[in-house]
Enzyme design. Sequence first.
Site, PDB file in Angstrom:
ATOM      1  N   CYS A  89      -0.007 -35.975   5.434  1.00 39.38           N
ATOM      2  CA  CYS A  89       0.971 -37.066   5.433  1.00 39.38           C
ATOM      3  C   CYS A  89       1.027 -37.762   4.074  1.00 39.38           C
ATOM      4  O   CYS A  89       2.085 -38.243   3.672  1.00 39.38           O
ATOM      5  CB  CYS A  89       0.663 -38.064   6.541  1.00 39.38           C
ATOM      6  SG  CYS A  89      -0.994 -38.760   6.480  1.00 39.38           S
ATOM      7  N   HIS A 115      -1.682 -43.095   9.727  1.00 37.73           N
ATOM      8  CA  HIS A 115      -0.614 -42.257   9.181  1.00 37.73           C
ATOM      9  C   HIS A 115       0.026 -42.968   7.992  1.00 37.73           C
ATOM     10  O   HIS A 115       0.301 -44.174   8.050  1.00 37.73           O
ATOM     11  CB  HIS A 115       0.416 -41.985  10.283  1.00 37.73           C
ATOM     12  CG  HIS A 115       1.578 -41.151   9.840  1.00 37.73           C
ATOM     13  ND1 HIS A 115       1.444 -39.851   9.427  1.00 37.73           N
ATOM     14  CD2 HIS A 115       2.907 -41.445   9.741  1.00 37.73           C
ATOM     15  CE1 HIS A 115       2.633 -39.370   9.100  1.00 37.73           C
ATOM     16  NE2 HIS A 115       3.534 -40.326   9.273  1.00 37.73           N
TER      17      HIS A 115
END
Length: 360
Positions: free
Chosen positions: A18, A129
């Site tokens: 990510c 994230h």
Amino acid sequence: MADSESKIYHERQRLQFCLLHCLNNLFQDKDAFTKESLNSIAEKLETNDPNKETWTPLSFVLKPHHNTITGNYDVNVMITALEGKGKSVVWHDKRIGASSIDLDDADTLMGIVLNVPVKRYGGLWRSRHWVVVRKINGVWYNLDSDLVVPQLFRDDDEVRGFLDQNLSLDVIGLIWNLPYNANQLPLASNYRVVITHWSDLNGMFSHVTNYPLDFDVYPQVSSKVSAIYKATGTKRFNANTRPVTPGKQSSVKGPYYKNPGCTTSCGLRLPRKTECTAARLIKDLSCKFVMGLRLVVMRKKKKKRSPPLKKASSSGISQPSVISVVNDNNHRSAAIEDCIQFINSSSSFTRSNSTCGSKS
């Protein structure tokens, strides 16, 4: 509007990369960073780290600043990568709110990076994230790699609402196009900011020495940056606390009541570094094996001690209690008969002795 969105570069999520997607979406260039370049940065940070940890069997995969298989790059890699592109990172204080961010400063503010909590697999997997928000062609977009397409914000108020909604749990960093100038610092009471770009720190805040602020400043040195953000995973800094330093964990609980120094990643919960040793791993596995072995032995003993099951009667209903009662009654009656016979025999014996004595 559809034509403008089609020209926006947007990478989708893959494994735990990510941060790679976040940086490429920020620069709007698929070749801005690659897996190899981020791995090289992470390895250099490990090499220049003065506080190297002891080698463990997991060191082949679980590196201090990344995972060799899935990615999982930490904040040190992000800071070093952005500094290599001439950018600087400033952590935003969540107590101030998003209203203090000048979203119209396109010449200085390049984008906003967030480290948000996510839930996967029906809430069974909680992780962190990386998300980036950037202004493109005068319009702000959410370039989250988990989204199918970029999410458009209608105005600045919607952007601030999105940031304020996530400020309670997120770590927000402002990406600046130029080295952050001390004259541009947003002066506010109790403002705590982490600056990782300047190397000259002596006279940086000389003009604000009398101002009642609380600044934490760190230089642009890879080894020191590595020492400041010394933890594995994507989120190693909590907006409520100072960065986690080696050998000293903050007592303030972070999101989900976890210690900010815990190794929570963008898609995987890894053990802390203090737990990630070969001796501790072997000890934990041996304890679990012994516990399982004891459980199996106890179950076998219980099976041996338990009486055999009684056969069911022809009617299909077992009668164990009746059988046991009948057996007990038979034993009792037999014992009573033996006692009576013994008493009778002893009484007859005494009588015979008495008769014999009288005759003599």
